[in-house]
Design a protein around this motif. Structure first.
Motif, PDB file in Angstrom:
ATOM      1  N   GLN A  12      47.612  45.232  51.700  1.00 56.69           N
ATOM      2  CA  GLN A  12      46.562  44.211  51.661  1.00 56.69           C
ATOM      3  C   GLN A  12      45.607  44.473  50.503  1.00 56.69           C
ATOM      4  O   GLN A  12      45.180  43.545  49.814  1.00 56.69           O
ATOM      5  CB  GLN A  12      45.800  44.178  52.996  1.00 56.69           C
ATOM      6  CG  GLN A  12      44.765  43.077  53.082  1.00 56.69           C
ATOM      7  CD  GLN A  12      45.360  41.678  53.058  1.00 56.69           C
ATOM      8  OE1 GLN A  12      46.493  41.460  53.455  1.00 56.69           O
ATOM      9  NE2 GLN A  12      44.594  40.723  52.567  1.00 56.69           N
ATOM     10  N   GLU A  51      44.785  41.846  47.512  1.00 57.91           N
ATOM     11  CA  GLU A  51      43.400  41.421  47.281  1.00 57.91           C
ATOM     12  C   GLU A  51      42.920  41.812  45.891  1.00 57.91           C
ATOM     13  O   GLU A  51      42.178  41.064  45.242  1.00 57.91           O
ATOM     14  CB  GLU A  51      42.477  42.010  48.351  1.00 57.91           C
ATOM     15  CG  GLU A  51      42.687  41.369  49.707  1.00 57.91           C
ATOM     16  CD  GLU A  51      41.932  42.073  50.832  1.00 57.91           C
ATOM     17  OE1 GLU A  51      41.176  43.034  50.568  1.00 57.91           O
ATOM     18  OE2 GLU A  51      42.120  41.658  52.000  1.00 57.91           O
ATOM     19  N   SER A 109      41.721  39.130  43.066  1.00 54.97           N
ATOM     20  CA  SER A 109      40.344  39.162  42.553  1.00 54.97           C
ATOM     21  C   SER A 109      40.259  38.953  41.034  1.00 54.97           C
ATOM     22  O   SER A 109      39.170  38.733  40.505  1.00 54.97           O
ATOM     23  CB  SER A 109      39.683  40.497  42.917  1.00 54.97           C
ATOM     24  OG  SER A 109      40.196  41.554  42.114  1.00 54.97           O
TER      25      SER A 109
END
Length: 177
Positions: free
Chosen positions: A167, A171, A175
């Motif tokens: 995860q 992420e 970003s």
């Protein structure tokens, strides 16, 4: 943004490679251009310390490192991913870093993400690897470390998919804007 992911693992579809793909998935979803280089598929010889590059800014060794060097210079974001072997980065990553000598000053103004995977479950198992990678970044003009994705506790191929690093890799890629 142009995102270059350097996977140093000799194990294709191994834990480091899986995290690279998850990072790329997130980066693509945010509209970034991505490319992954698997160092194990490249022909890269170790630096011979001949210092031919000192005057010519060209390496005397004719292999795939010239292509990698050009990609490092043109990327906006660079991901360096390595498994941890004996509490250090693997030989493929170290060889690539050493071969950056002819143009390391041209790898400037880059954002870096660091990915390290290890069988050891303790986060301090990554300390030696991160120290080496950060030493490389310290030599590059205006390099910015954006984050570390720690894949600890993953020994067998594919174990990483059950861990929080998946995860975090997604992420981190997402970003990038």
């Amino acid at each position: 943004m142009k995102v270059l992911v350097i996977n140093a693992s000799p194990r294709i579809s191994g834990n480091s490679d899986i995290l690279c793909d998850e990072f790329i998935r997130g980066a693509k979803e945010s509209g970034n251009e991505t490319e992954k280089i698997n160092l194990t598929k490249m022909n890269i010889s170790p630096c011979k310390a001949c210092y031919y590059c000192g005057n010519s800014h060209t390496c005397a060794i004719n292999d795939d490192m010239g292509e990698i060097q050009n990609k490092l210079m043109t990327a906006d974001v660079i991901v360096l991913a390595t498994p941890v072997y004996f509490y250090c980065m693997d030989a493929q990553m170290k060889m690539m870093i050493d071969r950056c000598l002819p143009h390391y000053l041209d790898i400037k103004d880059k954002k870096f993400w660091l990915i390290a995977t290890a069988a050891d479950t303790e986060s301090n198992a990554l300390d030696g690897t991160l120290m080496g990678l950060r030493g490389f970044l310290a030599c590059l003009p205006n390099a910015k470390e954006c984050g570390v994705i720690s894949g600890t506790g993953a020994w067998e191929k594919g174990e990483i998919v059950k861990l929080p690093a998946m995860q975090k890799a997604y992420e981190a890629g997402k970003s990038i804007r």
